[in-house]
Design an enzyme around this catalytic site. Structure first.
Site, PDB file in Angstrom:
ATOM      1  N   PHE A   1      -0.502   6.209  -3.690  1.00 12.43           N
ATOM      2  CA  PHE A   1      -1.855   6.644  -4.015  1.00 12.43           C
ATOM      3  C   PHE A   1      -2.878   5.529  -3.915  1.00 12.43           C
ATOM      4  O   PHE A   1      -4.032   5.725  -4.226  1.00 12.43           O
ATOM      5  CB  PHE A   1      -1.865   7.250  -5.415  1.00 12.43           C
ATOM      6  CG  PHE A   1      -0.919   8.396  -5.530  1.00 12.43           C
ATOM      7  CD1 PHE A   1      -1.302   9.657  -5.113  1.00 12.43           C
ATOM      8  CD2 PHE A   1       0.365   8.209  -6.000  1.00 12.43           C
ATOM      9  CE1 PHE A   1      -0.428  10.711  -5.205  1.00 12.43           C
ATOM     10  CE2 PHE A   1       1.238   9.269  -6.089  1.00 12.43           C
ATOM     11  CZ  PHE A   1       0.853  10.537  -5.682  1.00 12.43           C
ATOM     12  N   GLY A   2      -2.424   4.377  -3.531  1.00 10.87           N
ATOM     13  CA  GLY A   2      -3.394   3.292  -3.427  1.00 10.87           C
ATOM     14  C   GLY A   2      -2.686   1.972  -3.213  1.00 10.87           C
ATOM     15  O   GLY A   2      -1.486   1.920  -2.985  1.00 10.87           O
ATOM     16  N   SER A   3      -3.478   0.916  -3.294  1.00 13.16           N
ATOM     17  CA  SER A   3      -2.929  -0.410  -3.036  1.00 13.16           C
ATOM     18  C   SER A   3      -2.533  -1.077  -4.344  1.00 13.16           C
ATOM     19  O   SER A   3      -3.176  -0.875  -5.373  1.00 13.16           O
ATOM     20  CB  SER A   3      -3.978  -1.262  -2.338  1.00 13.16           C
ATOM     21  OG  SER A   3      -4.428  -0.589  -1.199  1.00 13.16           O
ATOM     22  N   VAL A   4      -1.507  -1.896  -4.282  1.00 15.32           N
ATOM     23  CA  VAL A   4      -1.038  -2.598  -5.473  1.00 15.32           C
ATOM     24  C   VAL A   4      -1.247  -4.092  -5.269  1.00 15.32           C
ATOM     25  O   VAL A   4      -0.904  -4.641  -4.226  1.00 15.32           O
ATOM     26  CB  VAL A   4       0.459  -2.307  -5.725  1.00 15.32           C
ATOM     27  CG1 VAL A   4       0.896  -2.956  -7.025  1.00 15.32           C
ATOM     28  CG2 VAL A   4       0.709  -0.828  -5.756  1.00 15.32           C
TER      29      VAL A   4
ATOM     30  N   THR B   1       0.872  -1.157   0.000  1.00 16.92           N
ATOM     31  CA  THR B   1       0.000   0.000   0.000  1.00 16.92           C
ATOM     32  C   THR B   1       0.915   1.214   0.000  1.00 16.92           C
ATOM     33  O   THR B   1       1.649   1.432   0.941  1.00 16.92           O
ATOM     34  CB  THR B   1      -0.896   0.006   1.237  1.00 16.92           C
ATOM     35  OG1 THR B   1      -1.434  -1.297   1.371  1.00 16.92           O
ATOM     36  CG2 THR B   1      -2.003   1.009   1.118  1.00 16.92           C
TER      37      THR B   1
ATOM     38  N   ASP C   1       7.504  12.100  -7.922  1.00 14.11           N
ATOM     39  CA  ASP C   1       7.524  11.292  -6.699  1.00 14.11           C
ATOM     40  C   ASP C   1       8.680  10.300  -6.735  1.00 14.11           C
ATOM     41  O   ASP C   1       8.488   9.097  -6.545  1.00 14.11           O
ATOM     42  CB  ASP C   1       6.180  10.583  -6.512  1.00 14.11           C
ATOM     43  CG  ASP C   1       5.916  10.272  -5.047  1.00 14.11           C
ATOM     44  OD1 ASP C   1       6.677  10.765  -4.181  1.00 14.11           O
ATOM     45  OD2 ASP C   1       4.958   9.523  -4.763  1.00 14.11           O
TER      46      ASP C   1
END
Ligand SMILES: *[C@@H]1O[C@H](CO)[C@@H](O)[C@H](O)[C@H]1NC(C)=O
Ligand SMILES: *[C@@H]1O[C@H](CO)[C@@H](O)[C@H](O)[C@H]1NC(C)=O
Ligand SMILES: *[C@@H]1O[C@H](CO)[C@@H](O)[C@H](O)[C@H]1NC(C)=O
Ligand SMILES: *[C@@H]1O[C@H](CO)[C@@H](O)[C@H](O)[C@H]1NC(C)=O
Ligand SMILES: *[C@@H]1O[C@H](CO)[C@@H](O)[C@H](O)[C@H]1NC(C)=O
Ligand SMILES: *[C@@H]1O[C@H](CO)[C@@H](O)[C@H](O)[C@H]1NC(C)=O
Ligand SMILES: *[C@@H]1O[C@H](CO)[C@@H](O)[C@H](O)[C@H]1NC(C)=O
Length: 676
Positions: free
Chosen positions: A360-363, A357, A474
């Protein structure tokens, strides 16, 4: 002449008298539309009329008789000692028994002296006679029996016959039930077949011939009668008699029906309007009807439930796999994945397949159903549709990039409030796992410098080699993934842009990761290649030192700034103390020193003082020599104050209560941008 005239006159008078007499004594009636209400009918025993008008002589009761008589007397003779007029009747009947091969005792058409047969018994007597009066001439009963039981005491030849009875159940003449067709062929009929059949009974007053004819329903009256006998009925039939039907049940439950009836004295019975007759009930075997009575509602209920379930399932499935698709996306069609495929690839985004996680979100890890290609799916929650078009366009253009140091982006999928990005799966995971917090596996310097070089060339590609300038926004260790050969590959590029839209600085929200954000980025909210270089500087330091750019000690609330620490060590003249003790002794100390200094240079608070990625790459490859820097160079240029200002400024922000307990990671840093 006079005589002749008298004779003619007498003849006419006679004719007139005769015709008058005939008219007054002719009787006829017809039941075409059922027997409901039973006008002019006297029902006795178990006889009833069904609601739809069938005359039901017997019902499912054993050993019972049933009678139905036309209540008006019929005049059969002109005087008590006269001869019987011609008469004719026709009716349609049907016999239904519980057992298809056996039945009750049949039906009889009766001409009797009274509109009742009170002493008659059931079973083989068919409700006509009883054991003592059977065969007695004082009975004065004429009947036509449709007998379905073979009674040997009456010399019956079979159990399916039609007979003419006079005062006795021993028939004058009988025949197997059936009819003669136009070609003179005899055809059997089964009385208990449950099918309606028509019967005609005709008595000729002059020739004394009694004819009984039968045919299946809807057939015309056959020309050849079934049973015939010549008997003068004058001794049997009185001047006034009653006509009707008699029936009886034995031990087998059976129903006897009359569907229609007509009768006439002195003439042929009015033909029946067969289409108007009431319909027979549906005769289904009882077991099946029970099955249907109980089974049908259950089956229907079951089907309804199935149907509702199916609808719910389809609706849920539709909602589950719903995607968003706008007009402008058509051109990106081939980069678009179907959510359903991704859902199945990741086995429903199970916790088990969660790779991490991050930003920007979960993988999630997945395997494409068709191609067996291993993928990583990033689920980014995103409520706003604003800027989506530009973002997707950029994603697709990034998808066309192919560089060995970028994680290949295969495509995307868009749903309500959610964006899914599909990448190649990188078997060795993200770099940060090998760096901090006493990792299980660490990388030696050779491996680290390879990763650093890879990331630098990837970032250089984004900044200068691609057809347009792409700012990563990033860069950090957790966004660097290691492929099978431990090459560093930059992932997640451009994603920050999704949150960083709008050129109006008033509304700009800085997105990135604390510790990698250049001071001017937090001030102006604008990302540039120089802000990427700043982040890359932090990345160089963290890879070399094995520490995060910012560490906050929970107990003391003390903030550790990696840049500050390395700078301080350099100031004291022992910069190599900063290197990660975990990376082994086999390392090129000159190279480590160079990378640390380059890290500091990239972290320069003044963007103009930072090198470009092209220069960074040249320094790293040794194509150019890093300028011989010393801490005093920073102060000499008057930048040391600014540098320290910059760091302390950051340090203040980090240690402010808002970020208490924060130890790195990504944020949508609206607070920082608000205080720009
Ligand atoms: C049948 O009887 C009715 C009276 O009940 C009479 O009006 C009619 O003419 C008769 N029909 C025949 C064919 O005799
Ligand atoms: C048969 O009919 C009689 C007279 O209407 C009635 O009392 C009896 O209950 C009926 N029996 C059955 C089994 O329907
Ligand atoms: C009818 O016949 C009986 C005997 O057969 C006789 O006694 C009677 O008188 C006759 N009546 C008439 C009206 O002819
Ligand atoms: C048979 O019927 C007659 C009337 O026709 C009656 O007098 C007699 O008692 C009956 N016999 C039996 C056994 O019911
Ligand atoms: C016929 O019936 C009558 C009256 O019921 C009776 O007097 C007579 O004996 C019977 N005849 C025979 C042969 O049983
Ligand atoms: C009935 O059958 C028996 C034996 O076959 C015979 O003796 C008798 O005469 C028959 N009766 C009638 C009325 O046909
Ligand atoms: C009619 O019925 C008789 C007696 O049951 C049988 O012998 C004959 O074969 C039947 N004929 C047809 C055409 O079914």
């Amino acid at each position: 002449m006079f005589l002749k005239l008298f004779t003619v006159f007498f003849f006419f008078f006679n004719l007139l008298f005769q015709s008058q007499e005939t008219t007054s004594q002719s009787t006829n009636f017809t039941y075409n539309d059922g027997f409901n209400p039973p006008t002019d009918l006297s029902l006795q025993g178990i006889t009833t009329v069904t609601p739809n008008g069938l005359l039901k002589l017997t019902n499912y009761t054993v050993q019972k008789t049933g009678h139905a008589f036309y209540t008006k007397p019929i005049r059969f003779k002109d005087s008590p000692n006269g001869t019987v007029y011609s008469f004719s009747t026709t009716f349609v009947f049907a016999i239904h028994s519980q057992i298809p091969i056996l039945s009750g005792h049949g039906i009889a058409f009766v001409v009797a002296p009274n509109p009742s047969l009170p002493y008659a018994t059931a079973s083989q007597y068919i409700g006509l006679f009883n054991i003592t009066n059977n065969g007695n001439d004082t009975n004065q009963v004429f009947a036509v029996e449709l007998d379905t039981i073979r009674s040997t005491e009456f010399n019956d030849t079979d159990d399916n016959h039609v007979g003419i009875d006079i005062n006795s159940l021993k028939s004058e003449r009988t025949s197997l039930a059936g009819w003669w067709d136009e070609k003179g062929q005899f055809k059997n009929l089964t009385l208990i077949s449950r099918k309606p059949m028509q019967v005609w009974v005709d008595y000729d007053g002059r020739t004394h011939k009694i004819d009984v004819t039968m045919a299946p329903f809807n057939e015309d009256k056959p020309r050849r009668p079934l049973v015939s006998v010549v008997r003068d009925l004058s001794s049997v039939i009185r001047q006034d008699m009653f006509v009707g039907f008699s029936s009886a049940t034995g031990s087998v439950l059976s129903e006897h029906f009359i569907l229609g009836w007509s009768f006439r004295v002195n003439g042929e019975a009015p033909p029946l309007a067969l289409s108007r007759l009431p319909k027979l009930p549906r005769f289904e075997p009882k077991r099946i009807s029970d099955f249907f009575k109980i089974g049908m509602p259950l089956i229907s209920l079951f089907l309804i439930f199935c149907f509702i379930f199916l609808i719910c399932f389809l609706v849920r499935r539709r909602r589950k796999f719903a995607e968003e698709m706008d007009e402008w996306e058509k051109e990106f069609g081939k980069n678009r994945f179907r959510f359903k495929d991704l859902y199945y690839a990741t086995k429903g985004f199970k916790e088990k397949d969660l790779l991490g996680t991050g930003g920007f979100g979960s993988v999630y890890k997945g395997v494409m159903p068709g191609t067996k290609l291993e993928i990583a799916v990033k689920r980014v929650s995103h409520e706003s549709r604003q800027g989506m078009k530009e973002f997707v366009a950029e994603i697709v253009s990034i998808g066309r990039m192919s560089h060995r140091n970028l994680v290949p982006l295969l495509g995307y999928c868009r749903r309500r409030g959610e964006l899914l990005l599909v990448y190649d799966f990188m078997p060795n995971g993200s770099l940060d796992k090998y760096l901090y917090n006493t990792p299980e596996v660490t990388l030696n310097w050779k491996q680290r410098i390879k990763v650093i070089l890879g990331v630098a060339s990837g970032l250089f590609y984004l900044h200068e080699e691609w057809e347009q300038v792409v700012i990563h926004r990033d860069v950090k260790a957790s966004n660097v993934l290691l492929d099978g050969e431990l090459n560093g590959r930059l992932g997640d590029f451009g994603l920050a842009r999704l949150y960083d839209h709008g050129s109006d600085p008033q509304t700009t929200h800085v997105v990135g990761t604390l510790g990698y954000l250049a001071p001017e980025h937090t001030r102006t909210g604008r990302a540039t290649t120089a802000t990427d270089v700043f982040a890359f500087g932090a990345f160089l330091l963290e890879v070399t030192c094995g520490r995060r750019p910012i560490e906050i000690k929970h107990e003391t609330d003390e903030t550790f700034l990696l840049v500050e620490w390395v700078f301080a060590l350099w100031n004291k003249g022992n910069i190599l103390d900063a290197k990660d003790p975990n990376m082994g002794y086999e390392c090129d100390e000159k190279e480590v020193e160079m990378v640390l200094k380059l890290g500091l240079l990239c972290s320069h608070p003044d963007p103009r003082a930072r090198p470009s990625m092209r220069q960074v790459l040249q320094y790293l490859r040794g194509d150019a020599k890093l300028p011989d820097l010393s801490p005093s160079d920073f102060s000499g240029s008057g930048m040391i104050l600014g540098l320290q200002d910059g760091f302390s400024e950051l340090g203040m922000s980090y240690s402010s209560s808002v970020f208490k307990g924060f130890t790195g990671g990504s944020i949508a840093d609206s607070l920082l941008s608000g205080g720009r």
